[in-house]
Design an enzyme around this catalytic site. Structure first.
Site, short mmCIF file in Angstrom:
data_model
loop_
_atom_site.label_atom_id
_atom_site.label_comp_id
_atom_site.label_asym_id
_atom_site.label_seq_id
_atom_site.Cartn_x
_atom_site.Cartn_y
_atom_site.Cartn_z
N LYS A 1 -0.83 17.13 -9.84
CA LYS A 1 -0.42 18.36 -10.52
C LYS A 1 -0.39 19.52 -9.53
O LYS A 1 0.58 20.26 -9.45
CB LYS A 1 -1.38 18.64 -11.68
CG LYS A 1 -1.08 19.90 -12.43
CD LYS A 1 -2.00 20.09 -13.63
CE LYS A 1 -1.83 21.49 -14.19
NZ LYS A 1 -2.68 21.76 -15.35
N GLU B 1 -7.89 14.09 -1.68
CA GLU B 1 -7.83 12.62 -1.68
C GLU B 1 -6.37 12.16 -1.71
O GLU B 1 -5.96 11.26 -0.96
CB GLU B 1 -8.54 12.05 -2.92
CG GLU B 1 -10.04 12.22 -2.94
CD GLU B 1 -10.47 13.53 -3.58
OE1 GLU B 1 -9.64 14.48 -3.68
OE2 GLU B 1 -11.65 13.63 -3.96
N GLY C 1 -4.44 17.88 -16.45
CA GLY C 1 -4.37 16.61 -15.72
C GLY C 1 -4.75 15.42 -16.59
O GLY C 1 -4.07 14.39 -16.60
N ARG C 2 -5.82 15.54 -17.34
CA ARG C 2 -6.30 14.40 -18.14
C ARG C 2 -5.48 14.21 -19.41
O ARG C 2 -5.77 13.33 -20.21
CB ARG C 2 -7.79 14.57 -18.45
CG ARG C 2 -8.17 15.89 -19.07
CD ARG C 2 -9.68 16.14 -18.97
NE ARG C 2 -10.09 17.46 -19.45
CZ ARG C 2 -10.11 18.55 -18.70
NH1 ARG C 2 -9.72 18.49 -17.44
NH2 ARG C 2 -10.52 19.71 -19.21
N GLU D 1 -14.72 15.30 -18.89
CA GLU D 1 -14.21 16.47 -18.14
C GLU D 1 -13.85 17.58 -19.13
O GLU D 1 -13.89 18.76 -18.79
CB GLU D 1 -12.99 16.09 -17.28
CG GLU D 1 -12.69 17.11 -16.19
CD GLU D 1 -11.72 16.61 -15.13
OE1 GLU D 1 -12.14 16.15 -14.05
OE2 GLU D 1 -10.50 16.66 -15.38
N HIS E 1 -22.50 -9.88 -23.25
CA HIS E 1 -23.36 -10.67 -22.38
C HIS E 1 -23.98 -9.82 -21.28
O HIS E 1 -24.42 -10.35 -20.26
CB HIS E 1 -22.56 -11.83 -21.78
CG HIS E 1 -22.12 -12.79 -22.84
ND1 HIS E 1 -22.91 -13.84 -23.25
CD2 HIS E 1 -21.03 -12.82 -23.63
CE1 HIS E 1 -22.29 -14.50 -24.22
NE2 HIS E 1 -21.14 -13.89 -24.48
N LYS F 1 -16.12 19.83 -4.35
CA LYS F 1 -14.94 19.83 -3.47
C LYS F 1 -15.14 20.80 -2.31
O LYS F 1 -14.86 20.48 -1.16
CB LYS F 1 -13.69 20.30 -4.25
CG LYS F 1 -13.17 19.31 -5.27
CD LYS F 1 -11.87 19.87 -5.84
CE LYS F 1 -11.42 19.12 -7.07
NZ LYS F 1 -10.27 19.73 -7.73
O1 F6P Z 1 -11.01 17.27 -9.79
C1 F6P Z 1 -10.59 17.24 -11.09
C2 F6P Z 1 -9.11 17.30 -11.22
O2 F6P Z 1 -8.69 18.60 -11.12
C3 F6P Z 1 -8.67 16.68 -12.53
O3 F6P Z 1 -8.75 17.55 -13.58
C4 F6P Z 1 -7.31 16.21 -12.20
O4 F6P Z 1 -6.85 15.28 -13.12
C5 F6P Z 1 -7.54 15.64 -10.83
O5 F6P Z 1 -8.45 16.53 -10.23
C6 F6P Z 1 -6.33 15.50 -9.97
O6 F6P Z 1 -5.67 16.70 -9.79
P1 F6P Z 1 -4.19 16.78 -9.26
O7 F6P Z 1 -3.32 16.08 -10.24
O8 F6P Z 1 -3.89 18.24 -9.13
O9 F6P Z 1 -4.15 16.08 -7.93
#
Ligand code: F6P
Length: 549
Positions: free
Chosen positions: A211, A217, A272-273, A358, A389, A513
């Site tokens: 987003k 990452e 995002g979620r 979240e 199990h 972060k």
């Molecule tokens: O670190 C949390 C977050 O902001 C989430 O809310 C989001 O889904 C994820 O990181 C990834 O963010 P992006 O889509 O901006 O890479």
């Protein structure tokens, strides 16, 4: 009184009435509730779209449900819901509208943000995604060397990974089995390594999903993926045929080197979620095809409409949210298990962890003050029979109350052999047996009646009264998946509304972060990072020593 003019939740008469009711009810015995009301097994059920929701095995009476609904009225859940659907900026700490529901609105709907109808834009992107997905599926979209795309690798994390990865797994039976679709999220290089090691770069499409397009990452993995591609194809121009981006941030996409003509957009009013039914679902759409993707959106919409219009007594997300509050706030339950009896839903609970935790893992209310009540539970679980199990022992005979959702299907998915299809009844026998055992247990007398020696009777007794919701559907189709996800999205909404927290921000992920960025030079260069605490300093030194630095 709150800064937002609301009486603090735990001082409202509705909250106090629930606390009193809980005291008066004492130990609820489900055996007694069922004995007193022979209609409970069918009466305490709801139908939403294709979902049959049974809440009869909950520690509630009609009075409990009424008092919970009164709490929802007192906290104006329906007012906030309507404001969300109208596109108001209910995400106050980020000053944003919350309009994932617009992602599945019909073409002719009108939903305005700041006076602009957002629905045409939603459908324009969906149409572009459909065109692109068809090109990839048909082989018309080729890689740099002219070979057809056979592998799709989604690079993203959090909401840009969990949703599409979960849905791809859930709908595997509907996917094009000639395509290999993988998901890379972890900045641990092993993730990308394992995802691409057996793939041919000339046949691989990377979908970079972010987003913000600033997530370290994702940008790091995307950079490494580009190096992997270019090492094989040797031409910068190859990026255009092998990389597309899903983002709200065109500038950063361009900075990364992806042509914005190959970008599929979404908007800041999609959290995002809550995003896998936006452009973030492109990998899924390529896998299942645009028609199936639209069926899934239709499923979401069925539950959106239900949530918006069904009366409180028959409103499934409202009910599920309130039942969660009953245990979380009036029974001191700390967690909530989600236990799908479907191999295809193996990632469903992991997806819900972000959606729920979240969203509602907050200790500060919308008024900026600390809450005086418990908010979101720990959400956990794995597919049910495996859990049986492993950890079900604790649910049955442990000392904690763990409310659980059981999700199951009447039909196995298509494509199984007759012999494997026949296993479905065994799977579902377990499904029904578990909720029965959890609810009604086994009394000491029943155990004795089986001839068990007296000293073992306490060990073999099951107290029961472990609450569960059962969600049953005929088959796990794209539409049913959409319905299930929307059900949980709105359940989470209801809880956040009652707890008076902003379910749509996530400031709690920021500190880690920022610190990671600060610590990194200490690891790589041995830099003396000011402000490192003694413990972290020692750990960094141990790490460097282990790495021979
Ligand atoms: O670190 C949390 C977050 O902001 C989430 O809310 C989001 O889904 C994820 O990181 C990834 O963010 P992006 O889509 O901006 O890479």
């Amino acid at each position: 009184m709150n800064a937002d003019g609301r009486t603090r939740l735990n001082r409202t008469p509705e909250w106090t009435a629930l606390a009193k009711h809980r005291e008066e009810l004492g130990e609820v015995r489900l055996r007694e509730l069922f004995a007193a009301d022979p209609g409970r097994g069918t009466g305490y059920t709801l139908r939403v779209g294709d979902l049959y929701v049974d809440y009869s095995k909950h520690l509630v009476t009609d009075d409990t449900l009424r008092l919970l609904r009164e709490l929802a009225v007192a906290t104006d859940v329906s007012g906030l819901r309507d404001a969300m659907f109208r596109g108001e900026r209910i995400n106050t700490t980020e000053d944003r509208a919350v309009l994932h529901t617009a992602l599945r609105a019909p073409r002719d709907a009108v939903i305005e943000v700041d006076g602009e109808n957002v629905v045409p834009g939603v459908h324009a992107v969906l149409d572009r995604m459909a065109g692109f997905a068809q090109q990839v599926r048909s082989g018309e979209w080729t890689g740099h060397t002219g070979r057809r795309i056979r592998n799709v690798v989604n690079i993203g994390i959090g909401g840009s990974d969990l949703g599409p990865a979960m849905a791809y797994e859930a709908l595997r039976a509907f996917t094009d089995r000639d395509l290999t679709v993988r998901f890379v999220s972890n900045v641990d290089g092993a993730d990308l390594h394992e995802a691409v090691r057996d793939l041919d770069p000339a046949e691989t499409l990377f979908i970079v999903a972010s987003k913000t397009f600033t997530t370290i990452e994702t940008v790091t993995n995307a950079t490494s993926a580009r190096s992997w591609l270019l090492a094989a194809l040797g031409d910068e121009k190859a990026v255009a045929a092998h990389f597309v981006a899903l983002s709200t941030n065109a500038e950063k996409v361009a900075d990364f080197g992806i042509d914005t003509a190959n970008m599929f957009a979404f908007w800041d009013w999609v959290g995002g979620r809550y995003s896998f039914d936006s452009a973030i679902g492109l990998s899924l759409m390529i896998a299942i095809g645009p028609d199936r993707f639209r069926e899934m959106l239709d499923g979401f919409r069925i539950v959106d409409e239900h949530f918006r219009t069904a009366p409180a007594e028959a409103n499934a997300p409202l009910l599920m949210g309130l039942l969660g509050i009953w245990y979380n706030n009036f029974h001191d339950a700390q967690s909530h298990a989600v236990l799908p009896y479907s191999h295809y839903l193996s990632k469903f609970t992991a997806y819900l962890q972000q959606l729920d935790m979240e969203s509602n893992g907050k200790y500060v209310g919308r008024d900026g003050r600390e809450v005086e009540w418990q908010t979101g539970p720990v959400v956990w679980g794995t597919p049910g029979t495996n859990g049986q199990h492993a950890y079900y022992q604790l649910i049955h005979q442990g000392t904690k109350l763990i409310p659980a959702d059981f999700i199951g299907f009447a039909e196995p998915v298509d494509g199984l052999s007759d012999e494997l299809k026949a296993q479905h009844d065994l799977l579902m026998a377990n499904f029904f047996a578990q909720t029965q055992a959890l609810a009604f247990g086994k009394t000491p007398d029943e155990v004795r009646g089986e001839g068990v020696p007296e000293e073992l009777v306490p060990h073999k007794t099951f107290k029961g009264d472990h609450p569960t919701t059962t969600i049953l559907a005929r088959e796990l189709t794209p539409s049913v998946l959409g319905q299930l996800v929307a059900l949980y999205e709105h359940k989470v909404f209801v809880q956040g509304a009652v707890w008076n927290i902003d379910s749509f921000d996530q400031w709690g992920v920021e500190l880690g972060k920022v610190l990671a960025k600060r610590v990194e030079p200490a690891l790589t260069e041995g830099a003396d990072v000011p402000g490192l605490d003694a413990s972290t300093k020692a750990l960094v030194a141990a790490y460097r020593e282990l790495r021979g630095r």
